[in-house]
Design an enzyme around this catalytic site. Structure first.
Site, PDB file in Angstrom:
ATOM      1  N   TYR A 162      15.096  31.156   7.027  1.00 12.15           N
ATOM      2  CA  TYR A 162      13.863  31.760   7.753  1.00 12.15           C
ATOM      3  C   TYR A 162      13.705  31.984   9.089  1.00 12.15           C
ATOM      4  O   TYR A 162      14.074  31.354   9.662  1.00 12.15           O
ATOM      5  CB  TYR A 162      12.602  30.950   7.238  1.00 12.15           C
ATOM      6  CG  TYR A 162      11.905  30.959   5.755  1.00 12.15           C
ATOM      7  CD1 TYR A 162      11.553  32.269   5.211  1.00 12.15           C
ATOM      8  CD2 TYR A 162      11.987  29.827   5.022  1.00 12.15           C
ATOM      9  CE1 TYR A 162      11.258  32.432   3.802  1.00 12.15           C
ATOM     10  CE2 TYR A 162      11.873  30.136   3.667  1.00 12.15           C
ATOM     11  CZ  TYR A 162      11.266  31.026   3.097  1.00 12.15           C
ATOM     12  OH  TYR A 162      11.007  31.295   1.783  1.00 12.15           O
ATOM     13  N   MET A 218      10.942  25.164   2.028  1.00 10.29           N
ATOM     14  CA  MET A 218      10.179  24.223   1.014  1.00 10.29           C
ATOM     15  C   MET A 218      11.093  23.277   0.044  1.00 10.29           C
ATOM     16  O   MET A 218      10.988  22.167  -0.277  1.00 10.29           O
ATOM     17  CB  MET A 218       9.220  25.118   0.159  1.00 10.29           C
ATOM     18  CG  MET A 218       8.303  24.340  -0.611  1.00 10.29           C
ATOM     19  SD  MET A 218       7.063  25.333  -1.663  1.00 10.29           S
ATOM     20  CE  MET A 218       6.197  26.394  -0.217  1.00 10.29           C
ATOM     21  N   LYS A 251       0.881  -1.050  -0.178  1.00 12.67           N
ATOM     22  CA  LYS A 251       0.121   0.162  -0.115  1.00 12.67           C
ATOM     23  C   LYS A 251       0.896   1.061   0.098  1.00 12.67           C
ATOM     24  O   LYS A 251       2.194   0.969   0.404  1.00 12.67           O
ATOM     25  CB  LYS A 251      -0.859  -0.008   1.254  1.00 12.67           C
ATOM     26  CG  LYS A 251      -0.087  -0.048   2.542  1.00 12.67           C
ATOM     27  CD  LYS A 251      -0.949  -0.198   3.763  1.00 12.67           C
ATOM     28  CE  LYS A 251      -0.271   0.005   5.108  1.00 12.67           C
ATOM     29  NZ  LYS A 251      -1.036  -0.522   6.205  1.00 12.67           N
ATOM     30  N   ARG A 259     -10.643  -0.114  15.283  1.00 11.62           N
ATOM     31  CA  ARG A 259     -10.801   0.782  14.190  1.00 11.62           C
ATOM     32  C   ARG A 259     -11.381  -0.090  13.157  1.00 11.62           C
ATOM     33  O   ARG A 259     -12.530  -0.440  13.572  1.00 11.62           O
ATOM     34  CB  ARG A 259      -8.816   0.727  13.483  1.00 11.62           C
ATOM     35  CG  ARG A 259      -8.896   2.012  12.706  1.00 11.62           C
ATOM     36  CD  ARG A 259      -7.425   2.164  12.423  1.00 11.62           C
ATOM     37  NE  ARG A 259      -7.022   0.865  11.840  1.00 11.62           N
ATOM     38  CZ  ARG A 259      -5.898   0.669  11.129  1.00 11.62           C
ATOM     39  NH1 ARG A 259      -4.759   1.637  11.300  1.00 11.62           N
ATOM     40  NH2 ARG A 259      -5.366  -0.448  10.506  1.00 11.62           N
TER      41      ARG A 259
HETATM   42  C1  LIG Z   1      -0.443  -1.577   6.907  1.00  5.29           C
HETATM   43  C2  LIG Z   1      -1.047  -2.865   7.575  1.00  5.29           C
HETATM   44  C3  LIG Z   1      -0.223  -4.197   7.570  1.00  5.29           C
HETATM   45  C4  LIG Z   1       1.274  -4.011   7.519  1.00  5.29           C
HETATM   46  O1  LIG Z   1       1.810  -3.306   8.751  1.00  5.29           O
HETATM   47  P1  LIG Z   1       3.131  -3.110   8.947  1.00  5.29           P
HETATM   48  O2  LIG Z   1       3.509  -2.777  10.201  1.00  5.29           O
HETATM   49  O3  LIG Z   1       3.833  -2.370   7.921  1.00  5.29           O
HETATM   50  O4  LIG Z   1       3.980  -4.676   8.841  1.00  5.29           O
HETATM   51  C5  LIG Z   1      -0.711  -4.946   7.831  1.00  5.29           C
HETATM   52  N1  LIG Z   1      -2.081  -5.154   7.963  1.00  5.29           N
HETATM   53  C6  LIG Z   1      -2.918  -3.992   7.982  1.00  5.29           C
HETATM   54  C7  LIG Z   1      -4.549  -3.996   8.004  1.00  5.29           C
HETATM   55  C8  LIG Z   1      -2.351  -3.057   7.755  1.00  5.29           C
HETATM   56  O5  LIG Z   1      -3.267  -1.732   7.412  1.00  5.29           O
END
Ligand SMILES: *Cc1c(COP(=O)(O)O)cnc(C)c1O
Length: 382
Positions: free
Chosen positions: A268, A316, A35, A136
């Site tokens: 800055y 930036m 992801k 969650r």
């Molecule tokens: C992001 C995520 C993972 C991976 O987690 P890591 O700590 O990066 O290994 C696994 N399961 C779910 C549901 C996630 O959202």
């Protein structure tokens, strides 16, 4: 010519994947999490490398990420973990993606879609996420309610049961054990009702790192450790069971080198005044690239294998560092415009990793990696 770029070792990512597979053994499927553009390592190339290394499953966050992988020829099964809005659901069929369902109320609609497209067998499969205490995503329904909802499915099919841990690096907290127990008890109750989904999975990186076999199920979902990182853990932490190394380094170049007299302000807000006659280098990276503003006056970078502190505010597009103490200053090897600078990674004997940057910036390593902006070029190396 790039101002700022990352180098990603696909070989190291494959090595990390194999370490996880070796740790869990052949009976457990490893589903690497790609992801957020593979934590900014580049989802398509990373997914290809993982497929090559043997991954049969990949996990993403939303259908767009899954569709991008399909459009680029990825054929592994793809689990979409956090996107089951009605407006996304057609795409699961179009792109052969598998959803995580987190609310039983969504099942009648999914059943209807699966029936409509029943000429494409297998596309009605889904994984059900249980909220075992993280609070969650995930259903908090009882096994009885789940069994009753599943009883109405004829085309849709639950292929996997999963949960996610809230505190798996914290060994002062009972939460992981409580969540594991809750998961196992729901799983057992479902089995008694004749419901035994093929896959069951709980573990992301932390339980792998700490060798918590009870949570491995027959599938694991590592993200962070695939990119070479593990968390240190809190409390009475078991020895790390996993050998991985970071796959990404981040570089920029020097734009200008100059002298500043003692007491001159830098950048800055004059957040810093040099305490001596100084040599400074201005670097072609800033918070618009994802280099944290909170490293202002705090962070460091590597030039010629030596650590150089950041002076004043990270702005930036540019960041200023102190190179007064560099050994090369009096020689022909002096720092000059165009020279390479390491923001994250190794240069000689010195290393900066995402965890160190995160500590300096008051954030977490995940956010440092995911924060690397898309305008930062990406080069893949062996
Ligand atoms: C992001 C995520 C993972 C991976 O987690 P890591 O700590 O990066 O290994 C696994 N399961 C779910 C549901 C996630 O959202």
């Amino acid at each position: 010519m790039n101002r700022s770029w990352v180098e990603v070792s696909l070989g190291q990512i494959q090595t990390n994947y194999r370490s996880v597979q070796k740790l869990v053994g052949g009976g457990v499927a490893v589903m690497p999490v790609v992801k957020a553009d593979a934590y900014r390592h580049g989802a398509v190339a990373v997914a290809r490398a993982l497929e090559q290394a043997g991954a049969k499953w990949l996990a993403v966050s939303n259908v767009q990420e899954g569709a991008t992988l399909r459009d680029n020829g990825i054929t592994a099964r793809i689990l979409v973990m956090a996107d089951f809005l009605p407006t996304s659901r057609d795409a699961f069929f179009d792109y052969r993606l598998t959803p995580v369902v987190h609310d039983l109320a969504a099942l009648p609609d999914w059943e209807l879609r699966a029936r409509t497209r029943s000429s494409e067998p297998g596309l009605g499969r889904f994984h059900l996420k249980l909220d075992t205490g993280m609070g969650r995503l995930g259903t908090r329904a009882s096994a009885k309610a789940i069994a009753s909802a599943f009883g109405k499915l004829h085309h849709a099919e639950c292929e996997g049961l999963m949960t996610h841990f809230a505190s798996s690096a914290d060994f002062t907290s009972p939460q992981t054990e409580q969540q594991t127990a809750a998961f196992l008890s729901t799983r057992a109750a479902l089995a008694e009702s004749g419901i035994s989904p093929q896959y069951w999975h709980l573990a992301a990186t932390n339980p792998l790192t700490f060798g918590q076999k009870k949570t491995f199920g027959n599938m694991v979902r590592p993200g962070f450790c695939i990119y070479g990182y593990t968390s240190k853990g809190k409390g009475d932490v078991p020895p790390s069971a996993l050998r991985v190394a970071p796959a990404l380094s981040w570089k920029t170049v020097v734009l200008e080198v100059k002298r500043l007299p003692k007491n001159a302000p830098v950048g800055y807000g004059a957040m810093h005044r040099v305490q001596r006659d100084s040599r400074i280098a201005i670097l072609a990276v800033g918070y618009a690239d994802g280099f944290p503003h909170r490293l202002s006056n705090k962070g460091r970078v590597l030039i010629q294998g030596q650590s150089c502190p950041i002076l004043g505010s990270v702005s930036m597009d540019v960041t200023t560092v102190d190179i007064t103490d560099l050994a090369s200053n009096k020689s022909s090897e002096a720092v000059k415009p165009g020279d390479t600078v390491t923001l994250l990674g190794r240069d000689g004997d010195e290393v900066i990793d995402a965890q160190q940057i995160a500590r300096g910036a008051g954030t977490i390593a995940y956010a440092v990696l995911c924060g690397i902006h898309s305008r930062v070029a990406r080069n893949f190396v062996a």
